[in-house]
Design a protein around this motif. Structure first.
Motif, PDB file in Angstrom:
ATOM      1  N   GLU A  20      -6.592  -0.412  -1.766  1.00 26.86           N
ATOM      2  CA  GLU A  20      -6.635  -0.288  -0.318  1.00 26.86           C
ATOM      3  C   GLU A  20      -5.843  -1.359   0.413  1.00 26.86           C
ATOM      4  O   GLU A  20      -5.741  -1.335   1.616  1.00 26.86           O
ATOM      5  CB  GLU A  20      -8.088  -0.309   0.161  1.00 26.86           C
ATOM      6  CG  GLU A  20      -8.889   0.894  -0.339  1.00 26.86           C
ATOM      7  CD  GLU A  20     -10.114   1.124   0.506  1.00 26.86           C
ATOM      8  OE1 GLU A  20     -10.073   0.851   1.717  1.00 26.86           O
ATOM      9  OE2 GLU A  20     -11.125   1.567  -0.039  1.00 26.86           O
ATOM     10  N   THR A  52      -1.397   4.854   8.944  1.00 31.79           N
ATOM     11  CA  THR A  52      -0.503   5.956   8.591  1.00 31.79           C
ATOM     12  C   THR A  52      -1.107   7.271   9.056  1.00 31.79           C
ATOM     13  O   THR A  52      -0.408   8.137   9.597  1.00 31.79           O
ATOM     14  CB  THR A  52      -0.274   5.980   7.070  1.00 31.79           C
ATOM     15  OG1 THR A  52       0.370   4.770   6.690  1.00 31.79           O
ATOM     16  CG2 THR A  52       0.607   7.148   6.675  1.00 31.79           C
ATOM     17  N   ASP A 111       0.244   4.965   0.763  1.00 25.82           N
ATOM     18  CA  ASP A 111      -0.722   5.940   1.253  1.00 25.82           C
ATOM     19  C   ASP A 111      -0.230   7.346   0.919  1.00 25.82           C
ATOM     20  O   ASP A 111       0.946   7.567   0.611  1.00 25.82           O
ATOM     21  CB  ASP A 111      -0.903   5.785   2.761  1.00 25.82           C
ATOM     22  CG  ASP A 111       0.388   5.977   3.506  1.00 25.82           C
ATOM     23  OD1 ASP A 111       0.721   7.136   3.819  1.00 25.82           O
ATOM     24  OD2 ASP A 111       1.098   4.979   3.761  1.00 25.82           O
ATOM     25  N   ILE A 146      -4.958   1.994   5.628  1.00 32.40           N
ATOM     26  CA  ILE A 146      -4.474   3.358   5.452  1.00 32.40           C
ATOM     27  C   ILE A 146      -4.643   4.195   6.728  1.00 32.40           C
ATOM     28  O   ILE A 146      -3.933   5.172   6.954  1.00 32.40           O
ATOM     29  CB  ILE A 146      -5.195   4.036   4.259  1.00 32.40           C
ATOM     30  CG1 ILE A 146      -4.399   5.260   3.789  1.00 32.40           C
ATOM     31  CG2 ILE A 146      -6.612   4.428   4.627  1.00 32.40           C
ATOM     32  CD1 ILE A 146      -4.929   5.847   2.498  1.00 32.40           C
ATOM     33  N   LEU A 175       0.820  -1.195   0.000  1.00 25.73           N
ATOM     34  CA  LEU A 175       0.000   0.000   0.000  1.00 25.73           C
ATOM     35  C   LEU A 175       0.862   1.256   0.000  1.00 25.73           C
ATOM     36  O   LEU A 175       1.784   1.391   0.805  1.00 25.73           O
ATOM     37  CB  LEU A 175      -0.903  -0.001   1.239  1.00 25.73           C
ATOM     38  CG  LEU A 175      -1.775   1.248   1.435  1.00 25.73           C
ATOM     39  CD1 LEU A 175      -2.877   1.277   0.390  1.00 25.73           C
ATOM     40  CD2 LEU A 175      -2.373   1.258   2.835  1.00 25.73           C
TER      41      LEU A 175
END
Length: 427
Positions: free
Chosen positions: A325, A346, A221, A343, A219
Motif C-alpha cells: 500500500e 488514483t 495501483d 491508492i 505504488l
C-alpha cells in the motif's frame, strides 16, 4: 560483482524459490541465527542494543523470536550506519556506499561489502529472471543516476548489461533513446513508466515494444497497471524493495501477490506494536540475512503492506504479501480520524476529465493541496470537480486547494510520488 560468485548465488537463489515452505523457514532461521550472533559479536550498535534490552543471541532462534528485539529506526541508521553499525574490521574504502533518496531531506547511507553486493544482486536478478529477463536481453532501467553503477567486465560483452535511463531526463529524450535501443525488458520507477506510457500514447510513438515491463520503488495501483499494460500490450509485473535491502518481494506471472525473499530477509508486518494477522495492514519491519558489513535488524522502513497466508498457484515456496500500500508518510488522515491509503488518489483523480498528472500534499490534517498538470479536456469546471470529489470521499471538513502547474516536481531520487503527507504518520 565477481562473475563466478554471482552466477553461483543466482542459481542457488533460483533453486531456493522452489523449496517447500518448511524448508525455506529452516533456511531463513539458520541465516537469521548467524546474522544475530555476528551483529552482537561484531557491531557496537547491536551489542549495546541487545544488552540494553536484556537479550542474548541465543534468545533468537527463529523469525518469531524477533519480537524480543527493539526496532531499529531510520534516524538511528542515518546517525550510525558508517560508524557503530559497521562490523568490526570493515574497510569502507573497499565497500559500496550508497544513499537512499532521502525523501525526508536527509539521505541514509548504506554500506555493502563485495560479498553482500554479490548476494543482493543475485536476489534481485532472480526476480527479473522469473519475470522474463535473459542474460542477453536488451534491458533498459529508469532510475536515479546517483545509483548507476559502472559495468563489470562481463557486462561490457552484453551479458546481463542493463542500460540506465535517468528519471530526470525529459520524456522526449527518453523516447528518442528507447526508439533506437528497442528494449526487450523495460523496468524502473512506476511513475517513470507511467509518464513514458502517457507520452507514447499521446504522441502516437511507435517502435518501443518491450516484451517485459517491470515496475518498482513506487505504488503500482490497478489503474496505472492497466494503463501501462494497454500501451505496451504486456502483463507487467511489480517488484518491491528498498535501497537498504534491495529486492525483498516480487510478483510472478500469476499476480496472486508478492513473493517474499525469505532466503534474504525476514519481513514482519507490525500493527499497534503486534504482528499483523494475514489480511491485516501493517508497517513493514526488515531483518537482513546477508549484509554482514552493516547488519540491519528489525529495521522500520516506513512502508506498509498486508501479509497473506495463501499459497501461490505457481508452486513456489516463497510466502506472499497480498498487497503493498505504499509508504506510511503517503497515508492521509482526516479531521474525523479516518486514514486513507495513497491508492485513493488514483481512484479519485483518474475519474476526473482534464487531469493529466497530479500530486496530493497534505499540509495539515484539514488541508490538502493538489498539484495538477492539465490535459486537453481541462476546463474551468475541472477544479471544482476535484474539490467536490475529494471532499465527497474525505469529508467536507477537508479543505482542498488546487494548483494548476506545468510539471509535477520530482523527488531527489527522480521519483514522482502521487501522495505525500506532512502530518504525523497515520499508521
Amino acid at each position: 560483482m565477481g562473475a563466478v560468485n554471482a552466477f553461483r548465488l543466482l542459481m542457488e537463489a533460483r533453486r531456493n524459490q522452489w523449496l517447500k515452505p518448511a524448508e525455506l523457514e529452516e533456511l531463513q532461521a539458520k541465516r537469521l541465527r548467524a546474522m544475530i550472533q555476528h551483529a552482537y559479536d561484531n557491531t557496537e550498535f547491536y551489542h549495546r542494543k541487545f544488552k540494553d534490552a536484556g537479550i542474548r543471541p541465543e534468545d533468537i532462534k527463529t523469525a518469531d523470536d524477533l519480537k524480543k528485539v527493539p526496532f531499529t529506526t531510520k534516524s538511528e541508521v542515518r546517525e550510525h550506519s558508517t560508524g557503530s553499525m559497521l562490523a568490526r574490521g570493515v574497510d569502507l574504502r573497499k565497500c559500496i556506499v550508497t544513499e537512499t533518496s532521502g525523501s525526508t531531506g536527509i539521505p541514509t547511507k548504506v554500506v555493502y561489502d563485495s560479498n553482500a553486493n554479490d548476494f543482493s544482486k543475485a536476489i534481485n536478478l532472480r526476480s527479473h529472471f522469473e519475470s522474463g529477463l535473459t542474460p542477453w536481453s536488451r534491458w533498459a532501467i529508469f532510475g536515479d543516476p546517483h545509483h548507476f553503477q559502472k559495468p563489470t567486465w562481463f557486462q561490457k560483452f552484453g551479458l546481463l548489461s542493463p542500460t540506465w535511463i535517468s528519471a530526470f531526463d525529459p520524456v522526449e529524450k527518453q523516447i528518442e533513446f528507447l526508439r533506437k535501443f528497442k528494449p526487450d525488458v523495460l523496468s524502473g520507477y512506476t511513475s517513470s513508466l507511467y509518464l513514458l506510457s502517457s507520452a507514447i500514447k499521446e504522441k502516437g510513438v511507435e517502435g518501443i515494444a518491450p516484451k517485459v515491463v517491470i515496475s518498482t520503488s513506487e505504488l503500482l495501483d490497478p489503474s496505472t497497471r492497466e494503463y501501462i499494460n494497454s500501451v505496451f500490450d504486456v502483463e507487467m509485473v511489480d517488484h518491491f524493495g528498498c535501497v537498504e535491502l534491495n529486492r525483498t518481494a516480487w510478483e510472478c506471472s500469476e499476480h496472486t501477490g508478492y513473493h517474499i525473499d525469505v532466503d534474504a530477509v525476514a519481513m514482519e508486518f507490525i500493527s499497534d506494536g503486534e504482528a499483523a494477522a494475514p489480511g491485516e495492514r501493517g508497517e513493514i519491519v526488515y531483518t537482513g540475512l546477508y549484509n554482514y558489513a552493516m547488519p540491519l535488524i528489525r529495521y522500520k522502513i516506513e512502508d506498509v503492506g498486508v501479509p497473506s497466508d495463501e499459497a501461490c498457484p505457481c508452486g513456489r515456496g516463497l510466502p506472499l504479501m497480498k498487497l503493498i500500500e505504499g509508504r506510511s508518510d503517503s497515508f492521509m488522515q482526516t479531521p474525523d480520524g479516518r486514514t486513507f491509503s495513497p491508492i485513493i488518489w488514483t481512484l479519485i483523480m483518474r475519474q476526473i476529465p482534464g487531469v493529466g498528472h497530479f500530486k496530493a500534499i497534505q499540509e495539515r490534517k484539514d488541508l490538502i493541496r493538489i498539484l495538477v498538470v492539465r490535459d486537453q479536456a481541462f476546463t474551468e469546471a475541472t477544479t471544482g470537480r476535484i474539490v467536490h470529489d475529494v471532499q465527497e470521499v474525505m469529508g467536507e471538513g477537508m479543505h482542498v486547494d488546487v494548483d494548476v502547474v506545468e510539471e509535477i516536481p520530482k523527488d531527489k531520487s527522480g521519483k514522482v510520488r502521487c501522495a505525500v503527507s506532512k502530518v504525523g504518520k497515520a499508521i
